[in-house]
Motif scaffolding. Structure first.
Motif, PDB file in Angstrom:
ATOM      1  N   GLY A   1       0.771  -1.357   0.010  1.00  0.00           N
ATOM      2  CA  GLY A   1       0.043   0.046   0.015  1.00  0.00           C
ATOM      3  C   GLY A   1       0.808   1.159  -0.058  1.00  0.00           C
ATOM      4  O   GLY A   1       0.173   2.455  -0.286  1.00  0.00           O
ATOM      5  N   LEU A   2       2.189   1.386   0.223  1.00  0.00           N
ATOM      6  CA  LEU A   2       2.822   2.635   0.451  1.00  0.00           C
ATOM      7  C   LEU A   2       2.725   3.319  -1.023  1.00  0.00           C
ATOM      8  O   LEU A   2       3.048   4.652  -0.805  1.00  0.00           O
ATOM      9  CB  LEU A   2       4.155   2.407   0.994  1.00  0.00           C
ATOM     10  CG  LEU A   2       4.124   2.050   2.614  1.00  0.00           C
ATOM     11  CD1 LEU A   2       5.562   1.763   3.013  1.00  0.00           C
ATOM     12  CD2 LEU A   2       3.656   3.192   3.263  1.00  0.00           C
ATOM     13  N   ALA A   3       2.724   2.471  -1.955  1.00  0.00           N
ATOM     14  CA  ALA A   3       2.933   3.113  -3.205  1.00  0.00           C
ATOM     15  C   ALA A   3       1.923   4.218  -3.696  1.00  0.00           C
ATOM     16  O   ALA A   3       1.948   5.050  -4.463  1.00  0.00           O
ATOM     17  CB  ALA A   3       3.261   2.243  -4.462  1.00  0.00           C
ATOM     18  N   ALA A   4       0.672   3.969  -2.842  1.00  0.00           N
ATOM     19  CA  ALA A   4      -0.573   4.932  -3.116  1.00  0.00           C
ATOM     20  C   ALA A   4      -0.067   6.366  -2.881  1.00  0.00           C
ATOM     21  O   ALA A   4      -0.731   7.231  -3.669  1.00  0.00           O
ATOM     22  CB  ALA A   4      -1.499   4.590  -2.408  1.00  0.00           C
ATOM     23  N   ALA A   5       0.676   6.774  -1.950  1.00  0.00           N
ATOM     24  CA  ALA A   5       0.855   8.065  -1.546  1.00  0.00           C
ATOM     25  C   ALA A   5       2.375   8.204  -0.831  1.00  0.00           C
ATOM     26  O   ALA A   5       2.584   8.179   0.425  1.00  0.00           O
ATOM     27  CB  ALA A   5       0.117   8.664  -0.886  1.00  0.00           C
ATOM     28  N   PRO A   6       3.567   8.034  -1.782  1.00  0.00           N
ATOM     29  CA  PRO A   6       4.950   7.946  -0.954  1.00  0.00           C
ATOM     30  C   PRO A   6       5.238   9.161  -0.068  1.00  0.00           C
ATOM     31  O   PRO A   6       5.834   9.175   0.807  1.00  0.00           O
ATOM     32  CB  PRO A   6       5.763   7.665  -2.157  1.00  0.00           C
ATOM     33  CG  PRO A   6       5.015   8.084  -3.356  1.00  0.00           C
ATOM     34  CD  PRO A   6       3.645   7.573  -3.220  1.00  0.00           C
ATOM     35  N   GLY A   7       4.837  10.389  -0.907  1.00  0.00           N
ATOM     36  CA  GLY A   7       4.906  11.455  -0.332  1.00  0.00           C
ATOM     37  C   GLY A   7       4.316  11.879   1.085  1.00  0.00           C
ATOM     38  O   GLY A   7       5.046  12.228   2.014  1.00  0.00           O
ATOM     39  N   LEU A   8       3.159  11.360   0.954  1.00  0.00           N
ATOM     40  CA  LEU A   8       2.468  11.588   2.188  1.00  0.00           C
ATOM     41  C   LEU A   8       2.992  10.315   3.312  1.00  0.00           C
ATOM     42  O   LEU A   8       2.914  11.044   4.515  1.00  0.00           O
ATOM     43  CB  LEU A   8       0.965  11.347   1.894  1.00  0.00           C
ATOM     44  CG  LEU A   8      -0.032  11.177   3.198  1.00  0.00           C
ATOM     45  CD1 LEU A   8       0.053  12.784   4.031  1.00  0.00           C
ATOM     46  CD2 LEU A   8      -1.396  10.773   2.799  1.00  0.00           C
TER      47      LEU A   8
ATOM     48  N   GLY B   1       1.427  -0.753   5.431  1.00  0.00           N
ATOM     49  CA  GLY B   1       2.563  -0.456   5.061  1.00  0.00           C
ATOM     50  C   GLY B   1       3.181   0.722   5.949  1.00  0.00           C
ATOM     51  O   GLY B   1       4.536   0.473   6.315  1.00  0.00           O
ATOM     52  N   LEU B   2       2.593   1.539   6.208  1.00  0.00           N
ATOM     53  CA  LEU B   2       3.066   2.770   7.418  1.00  0.00           C
ATOM     54  C   LEU B   2       3.348   1.860   8.805  1.00  0.00           C
ATOM     55  O   LEU B   2       4.625   2.489   9.311  1.00  0.00           O
ATOM     56  CB  LEU B   2       2.021   3.802   7.485  1.00  0.00           C
ATOM     57  CG  LEU B   2       1.711   4.952   6.347  1.00  0.00           C
ATOM     58  CD1 LEU B   2       0.414   5.734   6.566  1.00  0.00           C
ATOM     59  CD2 LEU B   2       3.045   5.589   6.171  1.00  0.00           C
ATOM     60  N   ILE B   3       2.621   1.081   9.130  1.00  0.00           N
ATOM     61  CA  ILE B   3       3.161   0.508  10.444  1.00  0.00           C
ATOM     62  C   ILE B   3       4.259  -0.395  10.453  1.00  0.00           C
ATOM     63  O   ILE B   3       5.045  -0.250  11.031  1.00  0.00           O
ATOM     64  CB  ILE B   3       1.975  -0.280  10.821  1.00  0.00           C
ATOM     65  CG1 ILE B   3       0.539   0.526  11.342  1.00  0.00           C
ATOM     66  CG2 ILE B   3       2.400  -1.293  12.185  1.00  0.00           C
ATOM     67  CD1 ILE B   3      -0.680  -0.315  11.361  1.00  0.00           C
ATOM     68  N   THR B   4       4.379  -0.956   9.127  1.00  0.00           N
ATOM     69  CA  THR B   4       5.410  -1.879   8.825  1.00  0.00           C
ATOM     70  C   THR B   4       6.995  -1.164   8.874  1.00  0.00           C
ATOM     71  O   THR B   4       7.805  -1.347   9.714  1.00  0.00           O
ATOM     72  CB  THR B   4       5.447  -2.835   7.671  1.00  0.00           C
ATOM     73  OG1 THR B   4       4.184  -3.585   8.042  1.00  0.00           O
ATOM     74  CG2 THR B   4       6.697  -3.621   7.532  1.00  0.00           C
TER      75      THR B   4
END
Length: 296
Positions: A203-210, A271-274
């Motif tokens: 899921g991280l590819a959905a908004a890498p900047g955020l 993805g953020l948690i990992t």
């Protein structure tokens, strides 16, 4: 110093992926840790600690200030260019929520029972605040009874119960405290194994900047602010160490559950948690090490 705790996280990941102890097993473990083992640890640590709640008032206020700072900065990211509102609502909580399992293990590793008692005060104050902030951020995705969730939170209940016993000087039988203490001893290893079992890359590819902005708040801005607050308030060494460790913690693994329950983007939060947990393996020892170079 912290390597054994992070090795437990890695062990949980490997056990979940490569043995018969698959995801359903760890769902049960997480419920056991959250509802019984950690509450027992918090209660026993507070009741047995010589620390009085008023002794840590300045540290407690600094912890609340850190949580509010993270919440405010995460909210500001919503107005950045090209930020998707649903992804922001889902992931904002990652910037200011913290992993209570790792917090307790880290406090125990740094200062033993005194550290656990200190971090328990921060948990009691900041878990309701951070949970309310997370729910507020996700409110546009669906309804949620925030007050009921906080009133039933076992970590908050056990911490407040322990503080009440200390403040009111309520005598408890030795055999009862011994039993509760032994239950709590299982909390840290089981909790860290459960954190590792929950790691997943999606899921991280959905908004890498955020994602980068949220993780920068969690792992750079908040620990730096904790360092500055500890110096400015002239906290005792033990409280400064706990405050900096608190500021540097990886985000809460339960953020994924909340996001999914309220209609958010689960894979993005997972993805953020990992990534936050893996960053914590490097940044937590780094920030604690920086503290030791500063003048008392």
């Amino acid at each position: 110093m912290l390597l054994p705790d992070f090795l437990l996280i890695v062990g949980g990941f490997l056990l979940c992926r490569f043995t018969a102890l698959e995801r359903p097993t760890w769902d049960v473990v997480e419920r056991l840790v959250y509802n019984l083992l950690f509450p027992a640890l918090l209660f026993a640590s507070i009741v047995k600690s010589p620390l009085r709640p008023t002794d840590a008032a300045a540290m407690a206020g600094a912890g609340v200030a850190l949580s509010l700072l993270g919440l405010g900065l995460a909210t500001l990211l919503r107005h950045g260019p090209g930020v998707d509102a649903r992804l922001h609502a889902s992931g904002a909580q990652v910037a200011f929520r913290f992993n209570s399992y790792i917090a307790l293990a880290l406090a125990d590793r740094l200062l033993g029972a005194q550290g656990v008692a200190l971090i328990a005060i921060l948990i009691a104050l900041c878990v309701p605040l951070c949970n309310a902030g997370a729910v507020w951020s996700l409110a546009r995705q669906g309804g949620h009874n925030t007050l009921r969730e906080m009133a039933r939170n076992p970590l908050i209940i056990s911490t407040l119960a322990g503080l009440a016993v200390r403040v009111l000087d309520i005598p408890l039988p030795h055999f009862l405290m011994e039993t509760v203490g032994r239950i709590g001893q299982a909390a840290l290893p089981m909790g860290l194994l459960a954190v590792g079992a929950g790691l997943q890359w999606t899921g991280l590819a959905a908004a890498p900047g955020l994602a980068g902005g949220l993780l920068a708040i969690r792992h750079l801005v908040l620990p730096l602010a904790a360092l500055l607050l500890g110096q400015w308030l002239a906290l005792p060494d033990a409280q400064r160490a706990i405050l900096v460790a608190f500021g540097a913690l990886p985000t809460a693994s339960s953020a994924y559950v909340l996001a999914v329950r309220m209609g958010g983007n689960g894979p993005f939060v997972a993805g953020l948690i990992t990534l936050s947990t893996l960053l914590g393996m490097v940044t937590v020892p780094l920030w604690v090490g920086v503290l030791r170079w500063l003048p008392a």
